[in-house]
Design a protein around this motif. Sequence first.
Motif, PDB file in Angstrom:
ATOM      1  N   PRO B  88      43.430  11.594  51.370  1.00 37.53           N
ATOM      2  CA  PRO B  88      41.994  11.869  51.216  1.00 37.53           C
ATOM      3  C   PRO B  88      41.441  11.363  49.884  1.00 37.53           C
ATOM      4  N   ARG B  89      42.319  11.260  48.903  1.00 41.18           N
ATOM      5  CA  ARG B  89      41.836  10.752  47.599  1.00 41.18           C
ATOM      6  C   ARG B  89      41.488   9.272  47.717  1.00 41.18           C
ATOM      7  N   GLU B  90      42.342   8.519  48.424  1.00 44.78           N
ATOM      8  CA  GLU B  90      42.059   7.100  48.642  1.00 44.78           C
ATOM      9  C   GLU B  90      40.848   6.924  49.534  1.00 44.78           C
ATOM     10  N   GLY B  92      38.262   8.590  49.469  1.00 42.65           N
ATOM     11  CA  GLY B  92      37.023   8.920  48.771  1.00 42.65           C
ATOM     12  C   GLY B  92      36.504  10.317  49.077  1.00 42.65           C
ATOM     13  N   ALA B  93      37.374  11.233  49.465  1.00 43.72           N
ATOM     14  CA  ALA B  93      36.918  12.587  49.773  1.00 43.72           C
ATOM     15  C   ALA B  93      36.373  13.291  48.533  1.00 43.72           C
ATOM     16  N   CYS B  94      36.858  12.885  47.355  1.00 42.75           N
ATOM     17  CA  CYS B  94      36.423  13.547  46.120  1.00 42.75           C
ATOM     18  C   CYS B  94      35.201  12.886  45.495  1.00 42.75           C
ATOM     19  N   PRO B  96      32.029  12.920  45.980  1.00 39.77           N
ATOM     20  CA  PRO B  96      30.839  13.707  45.608  1.00 39.77           C
ATOM     21  C   PRO B  96      31.007  14.438  44.283  1.00 39.77           C
ATOM     22  N   PHE B  97      32.245  14.642  43.825  1.00 35.71           N
ATOM     23  CA  PHE B  97      32.466  15.397  42.586  1.00 35.71           C
ATOM     24  C   PHE B  97      32.571  14.524  41.355  1.00 35.71           C
ATOM     25  N   ASP B 107      31.584   5.151  48.186  1.00 37.43           N
ATOM     26  CA  ASP B 107      30.852   6.176  48.911  1.00 37.43           C
ATOM     27  C   ASP B 107      30.112   5.568  50.098  1.00 37.43           C
ATOM     28  N   ARG B 110      32.439   4.638  52.816  1.00 37.59           N
ATOM     29  CA  ARG B 110      32.888   5.847  53.502  1.00 37.59           C
ATOM     30  C   ARG B 110      31.853   6.306  54.521  1.00 37.59           C
TER      31      ARG B 110
END
Lengths: 330, 471
Positions: B88-90, B92-94, B96-97, B107, B110
Amino acid sequence: MFRRRSLLLITFIAIIFFLSGCQFKTFQQVPDQDSVIAVANVRESSVSFINIETGEQLAKWKLEVSFTRVLLMPDNKTLMIYGRQNPDVTFINMSTGKLKQWKLGEGISNAVLSADQKMIYFAERNMNKVLFYDLEGEKKGEVEVGESPYTMIPTPDYQSLIVYHLNGASLSIIDLKTLKVKTTLTTNDNPMGGLYIAQTNELWVGGHGAGAEPEQNISVFSLSNGQKKREFPAQVMPVDFLTMDDKNAFVLSHGNNTLYRFDIPTGNETGRLHLGANPLGLAAGKKMLYVSSYDSNQVFEVDPVTLKVTNTFNVGSGRLQIVVREGVGT
Amino acid sequence: MKGITLNLSKKIILLVSFGIIFTLVVSYALTQYLYENFYVHNVEESLNQQGKNIAKEYKGGPITPEFINKVEDYDRIAEGDIFVTENPRELGACLPFDVDYQALITDEERNRLLIGESVTKQGYEPRFDRQVMAVIVPLLDQKQLNGVVYLYLPLSSITEAFNEVRYILLFMGLLFINIALIIGKRLVNRITGPLRRMEHVARQLALGNFNEKVEVTSRDEIGNLGAALNHMSTALEEVDQRRRDFLANVSHDLRTPLSYIKGYSEAMIEGVVTEEEQKKKYLRLIHREAGRLQRLVHDLLDLAQLEGDSYPLNLMPLSLAQLIEDTMGKYEPFLQEKKIGLILDLDFDVIVFADEDRLEQVITNIVDNAIRYSPENGELKMVLTQRNNTCTLTISDTGEGIPPEELQRLGERFYRVDKSRTRKKGGSGLGLSIVKQIVFLHKGTIHIDSVLGKGTDVSVTLPLYDVNVAD
């Protein structure tokens, strides 16, 4: 002579009107008696208000500036709206729809209320500081912390403020009496989200993980000695924590779309729910939990006892965060 | 404004160069366009298709190790590099933070993947530290982005294919330019060389040098122009020669009688001649030569007038046969004197629209010549016929005839068949020129046939009087 004076007057009024243009803007009102969830739809820069009981959308505020987060003020009526790229912190009164702004400068990435609800703590990411303001907008101080302050947890004894350094692997504990960092602890990488367990003086720390490695665990630190006591799994990337009582902690892991329930004293998992797509926001009402799903544009109402989705709301795009405002009538 | 003046060859060279460069640029752009549109598009399409085929194998839920193994197997045989990630890090799940980590996708990418679209990108990719063409295919389980298939190909391997073509194209282009310039220069020289030569010849003509000629090497417009210039040069040369001859003739013909007159009159003034009989003889000679001068001057004047642009003809319908009869009446004494027989065969229906005096001059001049060159006991025959709106008067004599090579030059001023200019037979040498000119003014033609030693036929053809036209 008269004509010139009237011309000046008109120009003056026009300038005032122009300068304070947005001040006159009002937003759709949200009735005080309704219990609502306010959802920050960051992709489309709007805030949706959904009646918890009916699922009806009561209002939608479309903002002209970008923002990332909201905070419900102690009056239970005013919503503070802010974002890192936005130099203004905006307050909109839900009863009146009126707006006011504080000019704090860019870099505000997070804000929380103090334990006594008399102060607002701002994490300022450009200068790596925590700013202290009272509710009237008067600055009471600032403390320099580590890189990228984000998660802030005030301890219920009013003594300390725990600040995580999002782009590092540490946290600072600020003494609220002296407004100085009294301790810095080494944590897991990219720490985010957590819980302070007062009974045991423990801190649960979540996070995103180091580099390409997503965080798999929750680390438990003892604030008595600053040592890491243990860790337990909460795959993948637990970033949002909350408690509704002393027994149960709810943790949202956005990496694998899972809501966990843990037994606080033991740290044992007592339930889990798979939901949404990249869920990023977790909030609690009086009875229910609410989870916002960033990628699927949904908000789920979850029964904390059965861990079942009891309702699903669809509005807005890119919902990052939710806050719950219980109505006066309930 | 004074612009840059370029001669024709430079203009053509410039035009040819522009043409070549334009063609090359267009073909290069076209090749580039084809490369972009077909080759690159083709590679992109192929990557996309592979990605989609792999994505089809995904049946939802978490990405299994079996699936990853399958993709790894596929990667070993595929053209590009292929991998699958569920991290999930690859993914782009993070994002928004604003976490300080460079995810594999942005983004915006994604968001496109989330709605099921494949992402294609071309350019520098920091993750691989090189220029790549990449296709990202989402592995979606409803709204959950559980992973992506990432296919990429270093751009260099794609551009290499084109680089080879580019060098060939560049080489061929340079070769083409050189060949085209050499051929172009030759072509231009071929075109402008004769033109320069013509310019030179024209300048020489203006200076009176008629010996320079243009060498005609082609049968195109330029060749024709050269031939026309040569023709003009010859014609000018002839005209110039005739002018010189004319001047020489005129001065000679004027000088001879003048010297007679001068000589005889001087002899008389100086008293060389004493006898009355001799004096009379001298005076007769002077009178004869003065008469000859008068005739010559009269004929020259006539000819000059007839050759002018607007000689007034007193045109009227007249009976040609009658005119011939009347004119020949005046010749009776001469004919009798020379014992020449006259035969008239005249069509009295012939009416022509003509100037009576001038037409009489035509008859007189021809008959004069005929009698002059006919021996005694000769025969003069005049036949007038009509045919197809024209009439023809043929005057035939039994004189000494004219050599065929001389026939063509008859009618030129001062041209005499008898070169001796003894004036034994008189004549100014202008008679036939005047005849030709008068006939020409009457829109007629003249034709001379002759057999040496047997006689000469002179035929004058004139249009008949047309009542309709005259009205």
